[in-house]
Write a protein that holds these residues in place. Sequence first.
Motif, short mmCIF file in Angstrom:
data_model
loop_
_atom_site.label_atom_id
_atom_site.label_comp_id
_atom_site.label_asym_id
_atom_site.label_seq_id
_atom_site.Cartn_x
_atom_site.Cartn_y
_atom_site.Cartn_z
N ARG A 123 0.78 -1.30 0.16
CA ARG A 123 -0.07 -0.04 0.08
C ARG A 123 0.81 1.17 -0.03
O ARG A 123 2.03 1.26 0.58
CB ARG A 123 -0.93 -0.06 1.32
CG ARG A 123 -1.90 -1.16 1.17
CD ARG A 123 -2.53 -1.09 2.62
NE ARG A 123 -3.25 -0.23 2.91
CZ ARG A 123 -3.62 0.16 4.05
NH1 ARG A 123 -3.37 -0.78 5.12
NH2 ARG A 123 -4.21 1.31 4.57
N PRO A 124 0.53 2.35 -0.46
CA PRO A 124 1.10 3.41 -0.66
C PRO A 124 1.41 4.04 0.77
O PRO A 124 0.52 3.94 1.93
CB PRO A 124 0.15 4.50 -1.42
CG PRO A 124 -1.11 4.06 -1.39
CD PRO A 124 -0.89 2.50 -1.17
N LEU A 125 2.46 4.79 1.01
CA LEU A 125 2.85 4.85 2.44
C LEU A 125 3.54 6.28 2.48
O LEU A 125 4.12 6.94 1.70
CB LEU A 125 4.10 4.34 2.65
CG LEU A 125 4.80 4.43 4.21
CD1 LEU A 125 3.88 4.07 5.33
CD2 LEU A 125 6.33 3.59 4.25
N VAL A 126 2.96 7.30 3.64
CA VAL A 126 3.38 8.65 3.75
C VAL A 126 3.99 8.68 5.05
O VAL A 126 3.59 8.22 5.94
CB VAL A 126 2.19 9.44 3.53
CG1 VAL A 126 1.17 9.32 4.50
CG2 VAL A 126 2.61 10.93 3.95
N TRP A 181 -3.91 4.92 2.28
CA TRP A 181 -2.50 5.18 2.74
C TRP A 181 -2.35 5.07 4.19
O TRP A 181 -2.92 5.02 4.78
CB TRP A 181 -2.23 6.73 2.31
CG TRP A 181 -2.27 7.15 0.69
CD1 TRP A 181 -3.37 7.38 0.18
CD2 TRP A 181 -0.88 7.63 0.29
NE1 TRP A 181 -2.70 7.64 -1.08
CE2 TRP A 181 -1.32 8.09 -0.97
CE3 TRP A 181 0.24 7.68 0.62
CZ2 TRP A 181 -0.20 8.28 -1.91
CZ3 TRP A 181 1.47 8.25 -0.27
CH2 TRP A 181 0.87 8.48 -1.55
N VAL A 182 -0.93 4.37 4.07
CA VAL A 182 -0.28 3.93 5.62
C VAL A 182 0.31 5.14 5.83
O VAL A 182 1.18 5.73 5.28
CB VAL A 182 0.29 2.80 5.39
CG1 VAL A 182 1.02 2.42 6.71
CG2 VAL A 182 -0.39 1.56 5.11
N ASN A 183 0.02 5.45 7.38
CA ASN A 183 1.00 6.73 7.84
C ASN A 183 1.64 6.46 8.78
O ASN A 183 1.57 5.36 9.78
CB ASN A 183 -0.12 7.68 8.49
CG ASN A 183 -1.24 8.19 7.49
OD1 ASN A 183 -0.93 8.02 6.25
ND2 ASN A 183 -2.30 8.65 8.24
N VAL A 184 3.06 6.91 8.81
CA VAL A 184 4.01 6.79 9.97
C VAL A 184 4.55 7.99 10.11
O VAL A 184 4.72 8.80 9.31
CB VAL A 184 5.23 5.71 9.24
CG1 VAL A 184 6.35 5.81 10.24
CG2 VAL A 184 4.77 4.56 8.95
N VAL A 185 4.84 8.66 11.53
CA VAL A 185 5.41 9.68 12.04
C VAL A 185 6.62 9.22 12.67
O VAL A 185 6.62 8.39 13.51
CB VAL A 185 4.47 10.38 12.93
CG1 VAL A 185 4.84 11.76 13.44
CG2 VAL A 185 3.04 10.60 12.08
N PHE A 186 7.76 9.79 12.37
CA PHE A 186 8.92 9.87 13.00
C PHE A 186 8.87 10.88 14.07
O PHE A 186 8.94 12.04 13.84
CB PHE A 186 10.06 10.12 12.26
CG PHE A 186 10.32 8.89 11.11
CD1 PHE A 186 9.69 7.64 11.13
CD2 PHE A 186 11.47 9.27 10.20
CE1 PHE A 186 10.25 6.82 10.21
CE2 PHE A 186 11.62 8.32 9.34
CZ PHE A 186 10.99 6.75 9.23
N ARG A 187 9.07 10.43 15.62
CA ARG A 187 8.67 11.35 16.59
C ARG A 187 10.24 11.59 17.15
O ARG A 187 10.29 12.61 17.99
CB ARG A 187 8.09 10.84 17.66
CG ARG A 187 6.43 10.76 17.04
CD ARG A 187 5.41 10.49 18.04
NE ARG A 187 4.11 10.64 17.70
CZ ARG A 187 3.40 9.99 16.99
NH1 ARG A 187 3.90 8.61 16.66
NH2 ARG A 187 1.99 10.28 16.56
N GLU A 188 11.30 10.83 16.73
CA GLU A 188 12.54 11.11 17.28
C GLU A 188 13.45 12.03 16.61
O GLU A 188 13.57 11.75 15.38
CB GLU A 188 13.31 9.78 17.50
CG GLU A 188 12.73 8.80 18.71
CD GLU A 188 13.18 7.55 18.73
OE1 GLU A 188 14.62 7.60 18.91
OE2 GLU A 188 12.52 6.49 18.82
N CYS A 189 13.78 12.92 17.12
CA CYS A 189 15.01 13.91 16.34
C CYS A 189 16.57 13.57 16.91
O CYS A 189 16.66 13.68 17.99
CB CYS A 189 14.71 15.29 17.02
SG CYS A 189 15.94 16.60 16.10
N HIS A 190 17.37 13.31 16.12
CA HIS A 190 18.55 12.70 16.24
C HIS A 190 19.83 13.76 16.26
O HIS A 190 20.93 13.75 16.71
CB HIS A 190 19.04 11.59 15.16
CG HIS A 190 17.97 10.34 15.33
ND1 HIS A 190 17.97 9.30 16.44
CD2 HIS A 190 17.19 10.13 14.32
CE1 HIS A 190 17.10 8.60 16.01
NE2 HIS A 190 16.45 8.96 14.87
#
Length: 577
Positions: A17-20, A262-271
């Motif tokens: 599936r499309p991913l954002v 659409w599948v959603n992913v959020v990156f919450r960590e700032c490196h």
Amino acid sequence: MAFPNDAQKSVIDHRGRPLVVLAGPGSGKTATLVERIMSILAAEPGAQIAFITFTRMSRRDTARKLEERFGREVLAEHDDATLPRVATLNTFAKAIVHRGAHQLGLDDNFSVLVPGQEDEIVFEEARDDVGIDVDVGAIRRHVEERRYMDTDVVTPGVTADQAARLLPRIEQLLDFYNSTDIAGLVNRARFILERDPSFVGGVLLHIDEYQDLNRADQNLVLTLLEVGGCEVVVVGDDDQSIYGARRANPDGIRDLLRRDGWVNVVFRECHRLPAHVLRAVQALLRLQARPGVDKGIIVPADDGRKVRVYQCTTSAVEVRRVVLDIKRRLEESKSWDRPMKFSDFMILSPHGKGLTAVGEKLVGEGIPVRARTRRSVPEELWKVLLLLRVVRGDDQIALRQWLPTLGLSAAAICRFRLDAEAAGRRLFDHARAVDIPEVNRFVDVIDRLRGSRDDLRAILGILADARELQIDEKALAMLTSAGERLSEGGRFSVSGLVRALYEEYGLLDPEEETADEDKVLLSTLHSSKGLEARIVYIVHLDDRFIPAANRDRDQEVRVLYVGMTRAKEALELSFAE
């Protein structure tokens, strides 16, 4: 940086599936995309993969990583119509248009007009042909608005009646010159795909910095998914959408988050960002009248450090403070395991003029500086490049630019062009048919050059003998150097040299670049995207300069946010009373 974490691993392993992916600065979003691509190629060496990035700098960095891992063959392109594995969106769209040029009435050797140079020839000719008094700049703004927004627009300085006459004439001239403007590439690619999606079927498409694309760009991505059958992964950060001049659309990525399927992913960590800078930029974003998507960024505990803000009496005092602070930090770090270098410092300003004064002051104090610059082709080399394009094939717009050099007046060139159109010929065909001595001699030289198109030494000899071309020794020396430096695998070809020169000078993807030197980097806030430094100073934060009165206030907040997030260790802000 801890890589990969659970969110990043979910993206690397995702298929179907499309991913954002929504991710802030320093969260590893681009690195995750690249890792995903390498993971797929390791398992499926023949996979149809494309990585689309907004900047040439990002494209080159990604290409280097893939080449180091899999060898040069992983990036091999056989011709202009081959879909590139790593490209800007313009380059990817150009490959699609090459494949389906016949659907547009173009020959497959069509040219893309160099923005700000060749497209102005078409705009001026269209303006004169329809007999209206409009500034070329207003025409450019109207055409770009129309292309970028993918809809009818109203542009100050261009009336509806003028647009109704002007735009069709521009399209006629583009067809006549067998060309397209850079802003029209994406729309033409979408036109082709909607009629024959087989051109890109099955490509695993990875789009970086989605928020930097305009509405037309984003519509092409959706077309690649919905019509072209591509598997699509996009990453971006709506809070970093700052390219208002080309109508970057931050709502595009927000819309994807709400799309069914659409599948959603959020990156919450700032490196990358230290805790105090991260807290400061999160507070800044809350100043937007229309805030972006809340990413739930994980902010470390307060460690007592602060972002320092200096109020100075004058701009000279402001710059002097920065100079002294750089010298202090350099001196204090001499006893460290890793002493600081000049390149660890970056100075940002809302406007370029202020940076000139800053640079002069630093150099006067013995601090070397470097700046982001946009390379331009030297005039002598540009003339030779046009000639090489004509040798490579019947490049109509390159021939048009040679006509003044052949001694034709502006009025004669206009008659020559209109006569060719009336006869139903392209410009080069007309040049072969007419009896104009200057033009006939030029065509003869081109034919001789085409007979030696893969022999640099023979080409140089012909050019040296053809006095009517007025190629001086400096231009020949530039061609010699470029040919020897940019030959592909030690083999020379006119086509290869033209491609290499376009890449070296960023003719279709103009972008400011900076040399890798041990010097303090100076940049505008707007041009700082993609850069980073241990210590960042942002000067001239006066209300005269930011937020600029004629710009969207939320975008000005995002521009400052981008600048502040360049800092890896310390951030200092200042303004003059």
